[in-house]
Design a protein around this motif. Structure first.
Motif, short mmCIF file in Angstrom:
data_model
loop_
_atom_site.label_atom_id
_atom_site.label_comp_id
_atom_site.label_asym_id
_atom_site.label_seq_id
_atom_site.Cartn_x
_atom_site.Cartn_y
_atom_site.Cartn_z
N TRP A 1 8.02 -52.59 5.48
CA TRP A 1 7.17 -53.51 4.66
C TRP A 1 8.13 -53.77 3.62
CZ3 TRP A 1 2.43 -50.15 2.64
CH2 TRP A 1 1.32 -50.78 3.74
N PRO A 2 8.78 -55.29 3.91
CA PRO A 2 9.60 -55.91 3.19
C PRO A 2 9.39 -56.50 1.68
CG PRO A 2 8.76 -56.98 5.06
CD PRO A 2 7.95 -55.91 5.10
N GLU B 1 15.61 -64.50 2.50
CA GLU B 1 14.49 -64.50 3.21
C GLU B 1 14.76 -63.08 4.51
OE1 GLU B 1 14.43 -69.15 2.95
OE2 GLU B 1 15.01 -68.15 4.95
N SER B 2 14.53 -61.92 4.18
CA SER B 2 14.80 -60.74 5.07
C SER B 2 12.98 -59.95 6.00
CB SER B 2 15.18 -59.53 4.63
OG SER B 2 15.59 -58.53 5.11
N PRO B 3 13.21 -60.15 7.33
CA PRO B 3 11.55 -59.40 7.30
C PRO B 3 11.99 -57.73 6.60
CG PRO B 3 13.05 -59.93 9.15
CD PRO B 3 14.14 -60.48 8.06
N ALA B 4 13.38 -57.55 6.91
CA ALA B 4 13.13 -56.11 6.84
C ALA B 4 13.73 -55.78 5.16
CB ALA B 4 14.19 -55.19 7.34
N LEU C 1 15.85 -51.14 12.53
CA LEU C 1 15.08 -51.23 11.75
C LEU C 1 15.48 -53.58 12.04
CD1 LEU C 1 12.08 -51.70 10.05
CD2 LEU C 1 13.12 -51.13 8.19
N LEU C 2 16.46 -53.54 11.43
CA LEU C 2 16.67 -55.31 11.33
C LEU C 2 16.82 -55.58 12.64
CD1 LEU C 2 17.12 -57.28 9.06
CD2 LEU C 2 19.25 -56.85 9.34
#
Length: 712
Positions: free
Chosen positions: A203-204, A228-231, A479-480
């Motif tokens: 959950w970023p 701007e990271s989804p991880a 994960l990334l």
């Protein structure tokens, strides 16, 4: 100035500028041949020796060069020499790529900068390429590194706590409270003190938004950023050469068990870091809002802003049936909804409704929809003039689902060869073709065959720290990799189904990151079920989400009194109103409140798609008795203001700086004064709006129409 210009300094150092009218930057080489950003915006340039190298990274076998703040002063920072640059324009964005090179290892770093024309916003990411002969294991790399900001004692730092049911809670403190003054002049090195914030797990935005801000006391000048990271992500504030330095990172080895191995010729690109400048916090948020609109995937939903009814919150709560849905569908259509989303449970065939660990096949329940199946429900939605929608949680597969055995082991998250299980569920790895094919088949059936036009995509588990698939060096890297593959998958779904609308949700706002918002059309702001606790979330959500993307629940109930019905409806009108509640059990008078709210929303939504937020009372506190959120048009002629009262004095004066001294007409749009719901007043006094709300809870939506500025 557009483009670049060069000048020689002291025979060996060079300087050049880049940018446009809203964002002018200056770069200079220091005596060690590293390139430094010495001026950003209208600030005075700092000496190159007082600025910081453009990139810092850590790698196995290469540590820090000297004592100082984390991620400033690593061995690589001083070795990446400036080699070349290239600039130009793509569409409405100016771009600049700076090439840096380390002759010792052969590592080349390309700093890729971009800025939308007319916006004081800088976007930066770093692409690493191993041009050497030996592998290099990278443990961290900055996306944006900036020094030369005012000294810590002049700055306040803002952060936003972001918890389940309590999202977007901004708070402020002096930077010196963390970065202590140690009398740097008496020591050889800068202070090691730093304010550090990091995301956690899959959950970023669990714990905090991937954002932060610095505000200069006195002037109000603000530096606002998002990663701007989804991880994973991390940002640092420290002190260097008497000024403040800022480092923005994606995942790191220390916080997220992230690292990558670059063999000769291989590359890695960081997540972007974005910095917005403003004369005040509101102005910086306004610029960041415009930037978010400029870089996101185009979609008709961003200008149409259709009204969505969702059957979940405080209503069916994951227990839909044909019998329950038909009257809700009819009532939602009467209220003016344009989309109707059947939320969780539509796939559940269990006798006890315990579907949590059985999900994954995404096939409709025969038990819940006995006559005509799910298609009868979807047809009823279309017959009532609405677009049908369904809820999915695509990345998870329950341990009791047949999909868990049907897909190969490598299609799931794993560690040490063991498939991971979290809360009775496995996590798909969207880098694996079998996982992707499984979801493509499900979505193409639902959207292509069934004609569903709206998907609410949820994500309710946390995998921490990630996965070690074949080829992954560390779980954070896995994960990334999955998170980027998930966004690629979403983009491909939208390519195949361009009119599909996707809502992003992760137990509310636990995935409220810039990377995901650039792909999806809507963002769930919370799962908060208490209408009295939702206002601070709704009021602060535009810091993270443009108003046309921020889904705010409005769940009136037949057992609410008139004031509470108006309160839950009116508080959602400056976002994306998401209706719920047992509208089918309401009296015609109560349903009239809902219709009035929807009609009001339809009137103002063309302005919301272009407006930027402001906060006359400052950002809301969780227990504030009065709260306010405004939206202002680009020409400052029309502004909208939602004011909530949960307690306190019955009247409040709200200063509105951009309208001060102008003739302004104030009009209450909702609730209608004739409704009798917490009847109040709003009067412009020349510099501020005086709002009177005699009862609690109460809300009022006011439109302010201004004449030309004095002297114009």
């Amino acid at each position: 100035m557009t483009g670049t210009a060069d000048a020689e300094l002291n025979g060996t150092q060079s300087t050049f500028t880049w940018g446009h009218t809203a964002l002018d930057t200056e770069f200079a080489t220091a005596s060690d041949e590293t390139l430094r950003l010495v001026r950003l915006g209208d600030a005075e340039p700092v000496p190159a020796e007082s600025a910081l190298p453009l990139v810092e990274l850590t790698a196995f076998g290469h540590g820090s060069a000297w004592s100082g703040p984390r991620f400033t002063g690593t061995a690589f920072g001083a070795r990446l020499k400036y080699r070349d640059r290239l600039s130009g324009r793509r569409g409405d964005q100016e771009w600049l790529t700076l090439e840096l090179h380390d002759p010792d290892t052969g590592l080349t770093a390309f700093v890729e900068l971009a800025s939308p024309a007319g916006l004081p916003v800088l976007r930066s990411r770093v692409r690493l390429r191993n041009d050497g002969r030996e592998p290099l294991v990278v443990q961290s790399v900055t996306s944006l590194l900036l020094g030369g900001l005012p000294a810590p004692e002049a700055l306040d730092v803002r952060r936003a706590r972001n918890d389940w049911l309590a999202e977007c809670r901004w708070y402020s403190e002096p930077l010196r409270d963390t970065v202590a003054d140690i009398n740097v002049g008496a020591h050889q090195h800068d202070s090691r003190a730093a304010l550090v914030l990091a995301g956690r797990g899959s959950w970023p935005t669990d714990g905090h938004l991937a954002m932060g801000a610095l505000t200069e006391r006195g002037s109000g000048r603000t530096w606002l950023w998002q990663i701007e990271s989804p991880a994973g992500w991390r940002w640092d504030l420290g002190e260097s050469e008497g000024g403040t330095c800022l480092a923005l990172n994606g995942p790191t080895d220390a916080e997220h068990q992230w690292r990558v191995r670059l063999a000769p010729g291989e590359e890695f690109t960081t997540v972007p870091g974005v910095l917005s400048l403003g004369a005040g916090f509101d102005q910086a948020v306004g610029a960041l809002t415009a930037y978010r609109r400029a870089v996101r995937r185009p979609h008709p939903d961003h200008t149409a802003l259709p009204v969505v009814f969702n059957d979940y919150m405080n209503t069916l709560m994951g227990d839909p049936t044909t019998e329950k849905l038909f009257p809700l569908i009819d009532a939602a259509a009467q209220a003016g909804a344009e989309y109707f989303c059947v939320d969780a449970g539509w796939y559940d065939d269990s006798a006890d409704g315990d579907w949590w660990d059985t999900v994954g096949a995404w096939l409709p329940s025969a038990r819940r929809f006995p006559d005509g199946g799910i298609r009868a429900v979807l047809d009823r939605i279309r017959e009532r003039g609405m677009v049908p929608g369904l809820w999915l949680e695509p990345e998870v597969v329950g341990v009791r689902s047949p999909v868990a055995a049907a897909l190969p082991p490598d299609a799931f998250f794993q560690r040490d060869g063991v498939r991971l299980t979290e809360q009775g569920r496995h996590q798909l790895d969207l880098r694996h073709p079998a996982a992707r094919a499984h979801l493509d088949k499900a979505v193409d059936r639902i959207v292509g065959d069934w004609g569903v036009g709206y998907l609410k995509l949820d994500y309710n588990i946390v995998i921490d720290p990630g996965t070690l698939a074949p080829g992954d060096l560390a779980p954070g890297a896995g994960l990334l990799g999955h998170a980027h593959a998930y966004l690629d998958w979403l983009s491909e779904v939208l390519d195949r189904h361009p009119h599909l609308v996707i809502e992003n949700c992760a137990s509310g706002g636990m995935r409220m990151d810039g990377a995901t918002l650039a792909v999806t059309q809507l963002q769930s702001t919370s799962d908060q079920q208490d209408p009295l606790r939702y206002p601070p979330i709704a009021a602060a959500a535009p810091t993270a989400v443009p108003p046309e993307q921020g889904a705010v629940w409005a769940y009136p109930q037949p057992d609410f009194d008139d004031d509470l019905i108006a309160f839950t409806l009116g508080g959602a009108l400056l976002g994306r109103i998401h209706l719920s509640g047992h509208l089918d059990r309401m009296s015609q008078r109560q349903l009239g409140f809902v219709r009035d709210a929807v009609t009001t929303y339809r009137t103002i939504r063309p302005d919301l798609a272009r407006a930027v937020p402001f906060w006359p009372l400052g950002l809301p506190g969780w227990t504030d008795e009065w709260l306010a959120l405004g939206m202002r048009s680009s020409d400052d002629r029309t502004s909208y203001l939602t004011v909530w009262r949960r307690g306190g004095e019955r009247e409040l004066r709200l200063p509105i700086g951009h309208l001060a001294g102008r003739e302004v007409r104030a009009e209450i749009l909702y609730p209608s004064p004739a409704s009798g719901a917490a009847a109040g007043s709003a009067v412009w006094d020349g510099d501020a709006l005086r709002v009177s709300l005699p009862r609690t809870p109460a809300v009022v939506l006011v439109r302010l129409v201004a004449g030309p500025p004095n002297g114009a």
